[in-house]
Write an enzyme that holds these catalytic residues in place. Structure first.
Site, short mmCIF file in Angstrom:
data_model
loop_
_atom_site.label_atom_id
_atom_site.label_comp_id
_atom_site.label_asym_id
_atom_site.label_seq_id
_atom_site.Cartn_x
_atom_site.Cartn_y
_atom_site.Cartn_z
CG PHE A 36 -4.22 15.09 0.70
CD1 PHE A 36 -5.14 13.96 0.69
CD2 PHE A 36 -3.67 15.39 -0.76
CE1 PHE A 36 -5.35 13.24 -0.05
CE2 PHE A 36 -4.05 14.41 -1.61
CZ PHE A 36 -5.05 13.54 -1.43
NE ARG B 92 -1.40 8.51 -10.10
CZ ARG B 92 -2.35 8.17 -9.10
NH1 ARG B 92 -1.68 7.67 -7.98
NH2 ARG B 92 -3.45 8.23 -9.23
CD GLU C 60 -3.14 0.36 0.33
OE1 GLU C 60 -2.78 1.28 -0.32
OE2 GLU C 60 -4.61 0.03 0.83
CG ASP C 61 -0.82 4.64 -1.64
OD1 ASP C 61 -1.53 4.13 -0.85
OD2 ASP C 61 -1.69 5.47 -2.40
P1 5GP Z 1 -8.08 4.62 3.65
O1 5GP Z 1 -8.90 3.49 3.01
O2 5GP Z 1 -6.89 4.02 4.68
O3 5GP Z 1 -8.57 5.74 4.11
O4 5GP Z 1 -7.22 5.25 2.26
C1 5GP Z 1 -6.36 4.71 1.80
C2 5GP Z 1 -6.33 5.14 0.13
O5 5GP Z 1 -6.53 6.60 0.34
C3 5GP Z 1 -4.96 5.25 -0.08
O6 5GP Z 1 -4.56 4.08 -0.75
C4 5GP Z 1 -4.61 6.32 -0.90
O7 5GP Z 1 -5.26 6.28 -2.21
C5 5GP Z 1 -5.86 7.51 -0.30
N1 5GP Z 1 -5.10 8.42 0.64
C6 5GP Z 1 -5.24 8.41 1.93
N2 5GP Z 1 -4.53 9.55 2.55
C7 5GP Z 1 -3.80 10.10 1.27
C8 5GP Z 1 -3.09 11.07 1.20
O8 5GP Z 1 -2.77 11.79 2.25
N3 5GP Z 1 -2.59 11.61 -0.06
C9 5GP Z 1 -2.99 10.92 -1.26
N4 5GP Z 1 -2.74 11.45 -2.14
N5 5GP Z 1 -3.89 9.75 -1.17
C10 5GP Z 1 -4.31 9.46 0.22
#
Ligand code: 5GP
Length: 180
Positions: free
Chosen positions: A156, A169, A103-104
């Site tokens: 963010f 990206r 995961e990122d």
């Molecule tokens: P979660 O389901 O844990 O809330 O979010 C996971 C996904 O939300 C990540 O894989 C990513 O795509 C997006 N995401 C969450 N926080 C960020 C952020 O700070 N920046 C970006 N670009 N994407 C985020």
């Protein structure tokens, strides 16, 4: 495409730190799977984890296969939708396999929880998770993270695979972005 304007902010994690940390985490992953009887399936969560997966994969010594999955949890803005949708599934047969989700970022945890449940349902023998970034302050549900590279504050972020409206990206660092 996003209609909001944005301004790039400070660097939270620079490229050199990412490189060094990936070497450390890859060594831990190698040790964890040492002696496994089959290649580990490295599952890249597109598109955000594309660059992290590529760099991590090249630091691993264990035998691996690579597959990708596309999920959607965010709309065009920066808030989590809370609901996760599978856009494109895996092509590898996962029954009895060791799967490592790459995961990122784990933010609320909805995406990671969805993936972990999904992969277990597909019959994976083990499901582990490595994430580049861990935004713990926004966690809405418990997810077990096996390896994280960096914990970041509630900002963010973009860069190193992460986008805002599909931009940024290709930045080599992870940077905060102020979305107006
Ligand atoms: P979660 O389901 O844990 O809330 O979010 C996971 C996904 O939300 C990540 O894989 C990513 O795509 C997006 N995401 C969450 N926080 C960020 C952020 O700070 N920046 C970006 N670009 N994407 C985020």
């Amino acid at each position: 495409m996003s209609t909001s304007t944005s301004a790039l902010g400070e660097t939270l994690v620079d490229a050199g730190s990412i490189r060094a940390r990936i070497v450390e985490v890859a060594a831990e992953i190698d040790a964890r799977y040492a002696g496994a009887d089959q290649p580990v399936v490295l599952l890249c969560v597109l598109k955000g984890a594309l660059i992290f997966s590529a760099d991590l994969a090249r630091q691993l010594s264990i035998p691996i296969e690579i597959d990708c999955i596309t999920v959607r949890s965010y709309g065009p803005d920066t808030r989590s939708a809370g609901e996760v949708e599978l856009v494109k599934g895996v092509t590898t047969e996962l029954q009895g396999r060791d799967v490592l989700i790459v995961e990122d970022i784990v933010d609320t945890g909805h995406t990671a929880a969805f993936l972990q449940r999904n992969l277990v349902e597909l019959g994976a023998r083990s499901v582990r998770l490595v994430t580049l970034l861990d935004k713990t302050s926004r966690r809405a549900r418990h997810v077990h993270i096996d390896w994280h590279c960096f914990r970041i504050p509630d900002r963010f972020v973009v860069g190193y695979g992460l986008d805002h409206g599909e931009r940024y990206r290709n930045l080599v660092d992870v940077r905060a972005i102020d979305v107006v």
